[in-house]
Design a protein around this motif. Structure first.
Motif, PDB file in Angstrom:
ATOM      1  N   ALA A  20      61.144 -33.347  10.911  1.00 50.57           N
ATOM      2  CA  ALA A  20      61.316 -32.925   9.523  1.00 50.57           C
ATOM      3  C   ALA A  20      62.649 -32.191   9.404  1.00 50.57           C
ATOM      4  O   ALA A  20      63.185 -31.688  10.392  1.00 50.57           O
ATOM      5  N   PRO A  21      63.222 -32.111   8.189  1.00 50.00           N
ATOM      6  CA  PRO A  21      64.493 -31.392   8.013  1.00 50.00           C
ATOM      7  C   PRO A  21      64.468 -29.970   8.568  1.00 50.00           C
ATOM      8  O   PRO A  21      65.465 -29.509   9.135  1.00 50.00           O
ATOM      9  N   THR A  22      63.344 -29.264   8.424  1.00 53.80           N
ATOM     10  CA  THR A  22      63.269 -27.886   8.916  1.00 53.80           C
ATOM     11  C   THR A  22      63.433 -27.831  10.434  1.00 53.80           C
ATOM     12  O   THR A  22      64.235 -27.052  10.962  1.00 53.80           O
ATOM     13  N   GLY A  23      62.659 -28.639  11.148  1.00 52.57           N
ATOM     14  CA  GLY A  23      62.752 -28.639  12.604  1.00 52.57           C
ATOM     15  C   GLY A  23      64.103 -29.107  13.102  1.00 52.57           C
ATOM     16  O   GLY A  23      64.639 -28.587  14.088  1.00 52.57           O
ATOM     17  N   TYR A  24      64.676 -30.093  12.408  1.00 53.34           N
ATOM     18  CA  TYR A  24      65.985 -30.617  12.805  1.00 53.34           C
ATOM     19  C   TYR A  24      67.051 -29.533  12.658  1.00 53.34           C
ATOM     20  O   TYR A  24      67.879 -29.327  13.557  1.00 53.34           O
ATOM     21  N   ALA A  25      67.034 -28.832  11.531  1.00 54.61           N
ATOM     22  CA  ALA A  25      68.023 -27.772  11.304  1.00 54.61           C
ATOM     23  C   ALA A  25      67.901 -26.680  12.355  1.00 54.61           C
ATOM     24  O   ALA A  25      68.905 -26.221  12.926  1.00 54.61           O
ATOM     25  N   GLU A  26      66.676 -26.245  12.646  1.00 52.40           N
ATOM     26  CA  GLU A  26      66.476 -25.190  13.637  1.00 52.40           C
ATOM     27  C   GLU A  26      67.014 -25.607  15.005  1.00 52.40           C
ATOM     28  O   GLU A  26      67.659 -24.811  15.708  1.00 52.40           O
ATOM     29  N   THR A  27      66.766 -26.842  15.402  1.00 53.55           N
ATOM     30  CA  THR A  27      67.198 -27.335  16.709  1.00 53.55           C
ATOM     31  C   THR A  27      68.703 -27.234  16.871  1.00 53.55           C
ATOM     32  O   THR A  27      69.216 -26.711  17.863  1.00 53.55           O
ATOM     33  N   TRP A  28      69.435 -27.715  15.887  1.00 56.06           N
ATOM     34  CA  TRP A  28      70.878 -27.841  16.069  1.00 56.06           C
ATOM     35  C   TRP A  28      71.642 -26.567  15.730  1.00 56.06           C
ATOM     36  O   TRP A  28      72.743 -26.345  16.250  1.00 56.06           O
ATOM     37  N   ILE A  29      71.082 -25.711  14.882  1.00 58.81           N
ATOM     38  CA  ILE A  29      71.715 -24.404  14.679  1.00 58.81           C
ATOM     39  C   ILE A  29      71.611 -23.592  15.964  1.00 58.81           C
ATOM     40  O   ILE A  29      72.582 -22.975  16.412  1.00 58.81           O
ATOM     41  N   ARG A  30      70.429 -23.634  16.575  1.00 59.72           N
ATOM     42  CA  ARG A  30      70.245 -22.910  17.839  1.00 59.72           C
ATOM     43  C   ARG A  30      71.098 -23.521  18.948  1.00 59.72           C
ATOM     44  O   ARG A  30      71.613 -22.811  19.818  1.00 59.72           O
ATOM     45  N   ASP A  31      71.275 -24.832  18.933  1.00 58.83           N
ATOM     46  CA  ASP A  31      72.090 -25.507  19.942  1.00 58.83           C
ATOM     47  C   ASP A  31      73.524 -24.981  19.956  1.00 58.83           C
ATOM     48  O   ASP A  31      74.164 -24.915  21.011  1.00 58.83           O
ATOM     49  N   GLY A  32      74.035 -24.600  18.789  1.00 58.87           N
ATOM     50  CA  GLY A  32      75.390 -24.079  18.704  1.00 58.87           C
ATOM     51  C   GLY A  32      75.522 -22.636  19.147  1.00 58.87           C
ATOM     52  O   GLY A  32      76.626 -22.096  19.145  1.00 58.87           O
ATOM     53  N   GLY A  33      74.400 -21.995  19.491  1.00 58.03           N
ATOM     54  CA  GLY A  33      74.447 -20.628  19.995  1.00 58.03           C
ATOM     55  C   GLY A  33      74.142 -19.571  18.963  1.00 58.03           C
ATOM     56  O   GLY A  33      74.226 -18.368  19.268  1.00 58.03           O
TER      57      GLY A  33
END
Length: 541
Positions: A335-348
């Protein structure tokens, strides 16, 4: 010019036994697992205990502290750990810099000039693997991660070996080829893997920094058949064709608005999934006849099924090329929510910061404005058919077009799944070139990793449920009826398929012709999925 210096580094790393096995021995399995989760505290504690027992630290302990855990070490210790390269050589290669530690009080700060210690400028990690060609190990250099930096990654960050890298290298078909292209090479890990089955590899990237590190990694590991080129997408190889294209493209879907970081290693600079579309469309005019492209990707779900959009990309390749053979496997949907959380956290960026909430809002605004309901992730395999394959295929058999969703765990594939993919493609090509009469005259065998599961009601002689399981590959399971189970059980390479079906028809008191019509399409599907294997080449079957 730095080639001979890199060779000295290689000699020192080998002498220090700077390897995955040795480092696991230094801090233990649990600490090693924590490092894979980006947590270094268990490894730091283990390293401190070990240092307390040593008068002089071992070379691999010093190198692990510096290049894996990202912490400074004494200059004298590093000089002893890298006796051939030396401190000057390490600085020449951009591996280390003087460590400036701020000390004193807030009112009267002082700065250590760094005369005694050095800090890492890069990560340098041992990497081990097993593929179809056997076991191997390399050293991989990349930019410092957020643990060592203490802050979010920079937009030009060059990533090391991550989860996506491991996924793609495991998918890589190991069939020997003359030429391969690694599109968007990053630190060069896929180009290194491709060098094991390709006589010549071209590795491209839009980042000069990535190409510098990738070239260092190739020289460091004694790999000489990779050429590095700067440029975007297929620009550096315009007019060229390759037998194998591999790409872990910057497929992450990131809002294109001010204030949202765009990382070179993961964000392609285009809106939505347009970067993946560009790679898919461009592959056709850069593949040789029979050539295969393998890539990872994200794709958006709008009001329609995402597979409908993917099919549209594949029906109209760039350059006026004929449509490619296609095998797409969707492994996950977010879902958009999970996707956003994954990649924002990936950037540190951590969830407990104001920046996280700001970026989260930007991601959700972008998805909402463009009508994105979900984002899929998976594997894409594209192949340019040969004229011979087109001539051999029966007229009623269309080109290979497999779009499937397989979210379950894979089977057991210690050397990767690439060999399984190659076998499935070969089996498909073989069966697609046969009409039903020719298939009926063929002898087949059950793959060695296939098992059958039967369930019975208590006291009953006949099973109520039969299931075929695949131990390797994609770990598929197929429900069977009595006739299909009997057919598979008799596929031992001795009797032709048609003879087996005739015998089953007699046992079941069924019409043999009707049973062939029912079972042969299932036989073709089992060949495509790797449950059944065609006769060996030259067997005459």
């Amino acid at each position: 010019m730095t080639g001979p210096v890199i060779d000295l580094l290689r000699a020192d790393l080998a002498a220090a036994n700077f390897s995955v096995t040795a480092l696991t021995g230094v801090w233990g399995i649990e600490a090693d697992a924590a490092l894979h989760r980006n947590q270094r505290v268990p490894a730091l504690r283990a390293l401190a205990r070990l240092r307390a027992t040593l008068t002089v630290p071992e070379a691999n302990v010093v190198l692990a502290q510096l290049f894996v855990l990202g912490l400074p070490v004494d200059r004298a210790e590093l000089a002893a750990a890298l006796p051939s390269l030396g401190l000057d050589g390490a600085e020449t290669l951009g591996l280390v810099t003087a460590h400036h530690a701020h000390t004193g009080t807030i009112d009267n700060p002082t700065v250590d000039t760094g005369a005694a210690r050095v800090a890492p400028m890069v990560e340098l990690r041992p990497y081990s693997f097993v593929d179809a060609h056997g076991a191997g190990s390399w050293w991989i250099t990349s930019d410092l991660g957020e643990l060592a930096l203490g802050h979010p990654l920079g937009e030009g960050h060059v990533l090391g070996v991550g989860g996506a890298s491991l996924t793609l290298s495991a998918l890589m078909i190991p069939t020997p080829v003359e030429s391969a292209l690694d599109l968007g090479t990053g630190c060069g890990i896929q180009a290194l893997h491709a060098s094991r089955h390709a006589a010549r590899v071209v590795a491209t990237d839009i980042s000069e920094r990535a190409l510098e590190l990738a070239a260092l990694n190739a020289r460091l590991n004694g790999v000489e058949n990779i050429e590095f080129r700067l440029g975007s997408l297929f620009d550096p190889v315009a007019g060229e064709r390759f037998d194998h294209i591999i790409s872990n493209p910057p497929f992450v879907i990131t809002p294109r608005v001010e204030g949202v970081p765009s990382y070179e290693y993961r964000d392609g600079g285009l809106v939505g999934d347009a970067l993946v579309e560009a790679v898919v469309r461009g592959a056709a005019e850069h593949l040789t006849a029979g050539g295969v492209a393998q890539l990872l990707g994200n794709w958006e779900y709008h009001d329609d099924d995402a597979f409908d959009r993917l099919t549209g990309w594949l029906e109209r390749p760039a350059g006026g090329e004929a449509p490619l053979d296609v095998w797409i496997i969707e492994r996950e949907v977010q879902a958009p929510t999970g996707y956003a959380e994954t990649w924002i956290r990936d950037g540190g960026t951590r969830p407990d910061t104001p920046d996280f909430d700001r970026l989260y809002g930007a991601w959700l605004d972008d998805f909402e404005a463009r009508g994105v309901r979900q984002v899929g992730f998976g594997y894409m395999l594209l192949r340019r058919p040969t004229d011979a394959r087109r001539r051999a295929a029966a007229p009623a058999r269309p080109r290979l077009l497999r779009l499937e969703r397989l979210p379950e765990a894979l089977g057991h594939n210690p050397a990767g799944i690439g060999h399984h993919l190659a076998e499935c493609l070969a089996a498909h090509d073989w069966q697609a070139g046969l009409d039903d009469d020719a298939l009926s005259r063929s002898t087949l065998t059950v793959a060695s990793d296939v098992t059958e599961e039967r369930h019975f009601w208590p006291g009953q002689e006949d099973p109520t449920l039969l299931t075929l399981h695949q131990g390797g590959g994609f770990g598929r399971s197929v429900s069977l009826d009595t006739a299909q189970a009997a057919l598979i059980g008799a596929c031992d390479g001795e009797l032709p398929v048609g003879a087996i079906i005739d015998a089953i028809a007699q046992l079941l008191d069924a019409d043999a012709a009707a049973l062939r019509v029912e079972l042969l399409p299932r036989v073709r599907a089992l060949l495509d999925d790797g449950f059944l294997e065609p006769p060996a080449a030259g067997s005459g079957a």
